[in-house]
Design a protein around this motif. Structure first.
Motif, short mmCIF file in Angstrom:
data_model
loop_
_atom_site.label_atom_id
_atom_site.label_comp_id
_atom_site.label_asym_id
_atom_site.label_seq_id
_atom_site.Cartn_x
_atom_site.Cartn_y
_atom_site.Cartn_z
N PRO A 358 82.64 20.42 0.88
CA PRO A 358 84.10 20.64 0.96
C PRO A 358 84.62 21.83 0.17
CG PRO A 358 83.57 18.72 -0.39
CD PRO A 358 82.30 19.13 0.27
N GLY A 359 83.87 22.30 -0.82
CA GLY A 359 84.38 23.41 -1.62
C GLY A 359 84.63 24.67 -0.83
N TYR A 360 83.79 24.93 0.17
CA TYR A 360 83.95 26.15 0.97
C TYR A 360 85.25 26.10 1.78
CZ TYR A 360 79.11 27.13 -0.24
OH TYR A 360 77.94 27.38 -0.93
N ARG A 361 85.50 24.96 2.41
CA ARG A 361 86.74 24.84 3.20
C ARG A 361 87.96 24.87 2.28
NH1 ARG A 361 88.05 24.07 8.16
NH2 ARG A 361 85.84 23.90 8.70
N ALA A 362 87.86 24.28 1.10
CA ALA A 362 88.99 24.30 0.18
C ALA A 362 89.31 25.73 -0.25
CB ALA A 362 88.69 23.43 -1.03
N ALA A 363 88.26 26.53 -0.55
CA ALA A 363 88.48 27.92 -0.94
C ALA A 363 89.08 28.72 0.20
CB ALA A 363 87.17 28.54 -1.41
N ALA A 364 88.57 28.50 1.41
CA ALA A 364 89.14 29.19 2.57
C ALA A 364 90.60 28.84 2.75
CB ALA A 364 88.33 28.84 3.82
N GLY A 365 90.93 27.57 2.53
CA GLY A 365 92.33 27.15 2.65
C GLY A 365 93.22 27.81 1.61
N ARG A 366 92.71 27.94 0.38
CA ARG A 366 93.51 28.60 -0.67
C ARG A 366 93.77 30.06 -0.32
NH1 ARG A 366 89.96 25.71 -4.06
NH2 ARG A 366 88.68 27.57 -4.42
N ILE A 367 92.76 30.74 0.20
CA ILE A 367 92.95 32.14 0.57
C ILE A 367 93.92 32.23 1.74
CG2 ILE A 367 91.80 34.20 1.46
CD1 ILE A 367 89.27 33.21 -0.02
N GLY A 368 93.79 31.35 2.72
CA GLY A 368 94.71 31.35 3.84
C GLY A 368 96.15 31.17 3.40
N THR A 369 96.37 30.28 2.44
CA THR A 369 97.72 30.07 1.91
C THR A 369 98.25 31.33 1.25
OG1 THR A 369 97.31 27.70 1.58
CG2 THR A 369 99.10 28.70 0.30
N ALA A 370 97.40 32.01 0.47
CA ALA A 370 97.80 33.26 -0.17
C ALA A 370 98.10 34.34 0.86
CB ALA A 370 96.70 33.73 -1.13
N PHE A 371 97.29 34.41 1.90
CA PHE A 371 97.53 35.38 2.97
C PHE A 371 98.92 35.20 3.56
CE2 PHE A 371 92.88 36.30 4.52
CZ PHE A 371 92.66 37.04 3.37
N ARG A 372 99.25 33.97 3.89
CA ARG A 372 100.54 33.72 4.54
C ARG A 372 101.71 34.02 3.60
NH1 ARG A 372 99.70 30.59 9.28
NH2 ARG A 372 97.49 30.05 9.52
N ALA A 373 101.52 33.73 2.32
CA ALA A 373 102.60 33.97 1.36
C ALA A 373 102.84 35.46 1.13
CB ALA A 373 102.27 33.29 0.03
N ALA A 374 101.83 36.30 1.38
CA ALA A 374 101.96 37.74 1.12
C ALA A 374 102.92 38.43 2.07
CB ALA A 374 100.59 38.41 1.18
N GLY A 375 103.14 37.86 3.23
CA GLY A 375 104.19 38.39 4.11
C GLY A 375 103.73 39.10 5.36
N GLY A 376 102.50 39.61 5.39
CA GLY A 376 101.96 40.23 6.60
C GLY A 376 102.76 41.41 7.09
N ALA A 377 102.89 41.51 8.41
CA ALA A 377 103.55 42.67 9.02
C ALA A 377 104.98 42.86 8.56
CB ALA A 377 103.48 42.55 10.55
N PRO A 378 105.81 41.81 8.43
CA PRO A 378 107.18 42.02 7.93
C PRO A 378 107.21 42.62 6.53
CG PRO A 378 107.03 39.90 9.04
CD PRO A 378 105.63 40.41 8.91
N ALA A 379 106.30 42.16 5.65
CA ALA A 379 106.27 42.72 4.30
C ALA A 379 105.86 44.18 4.32
CB ALA A 379 105.30 41.92 3.43
#
Length: 392
Positions: A358-379
């Motif tokens: 489960p550690g791998y999926r948990a780490a991937a989830g944390r990065i995904g959350t950070a990605f979304r919070a960064a703002g992407g194209a609108p930012a």
């Protein structure tokens, strides 16, 4: 209203992140144009209505598939990046003269955009579609760094402002990095906006009904530029996945047809556990539920997987891929295997780890959350608007 000129190489992985940013700028009332050696590719990715100024491209040639390490890096620069910059420069200058942009957005590998803007006194931003360059991958290779600095100085003398001092890979005004520190690590002087993930057209023909059931789904892809090098690796993947057919269902992307007609895909084979197809609607597939991705550690594929919280098995081939693979492993979101030497048992063990620990999926989830919070194209679009206003 401001005008933004995106200067990009004819590479899908470098155009795709910019497409969402350009669309956001247009939605806010700005004008956008592109300069690229492949207008048809830009039109396919950005839409048929995109304004594209054609440039010359690098002379034709092929890189040996087995080239690795510093020699592969030198070959990339000498064979592709430096000739591409010299070839694109006249077209970029013509695009600037006709479109009259307020800001040039230069891909990190489209040096002609940065050097032309510098020469003409225009503000320019860097579109860093891979974070590998930001982490100084040549820190332990002083001779390669010296060689590269000499080549960039010669390029500036040829197409840029001889009095200029900025590295054409890093704008002194704005570097947009399509990642976050949670994956790439802390790097000063960049604006982390996360991946630019935007909806893409979903082509018809993919057998969605083939998915489902109670088995995990694994996607295997080596991107759009590695068909020449991937035959052995894809065969190893198929072997490992077939050995796990009782608990895994797999999709293998095989654009070069190197696996032959022994699979269920475009050729109509009857393998019920491994689907072999020339291409996939990757974002749509990830959204519908993929449990693990096996890939070459291409920046876009890695970021798209992590955006969806999917852990990875990474097998870097060349260029920035070893650096990106190192980022994945350091972040705890995947396992690295050796592209040229991995065996089915080793690949299978790596798959078992990312699927069941489960550690791998948990780490991937944390990065995904950070990605979304960064703002992407609108930012990214907001940062470019700020640069345009500062330059008025």
């Amino acid at each position: 209203m401001s005008r933004f000129l995106f200067v990009v190489p004819p590479l899908v992985g470098h155009i795709n992140p910019a497409v969402g940013v350009a669309a956001e700028l247009v939605a806010r009332g700005h004008r956008v144009a592109w300069a690229c050696p492949d207008p048809e590719l830009v039109g396919r990715l950005a839409g048929s209505g995109a304004a594209v100024f054609a440039c010359a491209g690098a002379p034709p040639g092929e890189r040996p598939a087995d080239l690795r390490g510093p020699e592969a890096l030198k070959f990339l620069w000498e064979w592709y990046l430096l000739p591409l910059a010299e070839a694109m420069a006249p077209g970029v200058r013509a695009a600037v003269a006709e479109f009259r942009p307020d800001v040039v957005v230069a891909d990190q590998q489209a040096f002609a955009g940065a050097l032309t803007a510098e020469r003409l006194g225009l503000p320019w931003a860097t579109s860093a579609t891979t974070s590998a360059e930001l982490t100084d991958p040549l820190a332990g290779l002083p001779r390669v760094r010296e060689w590269l600095d000499e080549r960039l100085a010669a390029l500036r003398a040829a197409v840029g402002d001889p009095a200029g001092t900025a590295d054409p890979r890093f704008s002194p005004r704005l570097v947009l990095a399509f990642s976050t520190p949670e994956l790439a690590g802390a790097v000063a002087g960049v604006r982390w906006v996360g991946p630019s993930i935007t909806a893409r057209p979903v082509p018809s023909g993919f057998p969605w009904e083939w998915l489902g059931g109670d088995r995990a789904t694994v996607l295997v892809s080596l991107g759009t530029a590695n068909a020449d090098a991937g035959g052995r690796f894809l065969d190893v993947c198929r072997e490992a996945l077939r050995e796990r057919a009782d608990r895994v269902r797999a999709v293998i992307v095989d654009p070069g047809g190197v696996l032959g007609a022994d699979g269920d895909g475009a050729d109509g084979g009857d393998d019920k556990d491994v689907l072999i197809v020339p291409s996939v609607p990757q974002l749509a597939l990830l959204e519908r539920g993929v449990d693990a991705v096996v890939c070459h550690a291409g920046h876009n594929t890695v970021c798209e997987a992590l955006w969806h919280g999917v852990p990875l098995v990474v097998a870097p081939i060349r260029d920035d891929q070893p650096v990106v693979a190192g980022q994945v492993v350091a972040a705890g979101a995947g396992v690295r295997v050796r592209f040229g030497r991995v065996t089915a048992p080793r690949l299978g063990a790596a798959l078992d780890a990312v699927l069941h620990e489960p550690g791998y999926r948990a780490a991937a989830g944390r990065i995904g959350t950070a990605f979304r919070a960064a703002g992407g194209a609108p930012a990214a679009a907001s940062r470019l608007e700020e640069l345009a206003r500062e330059s008025e």
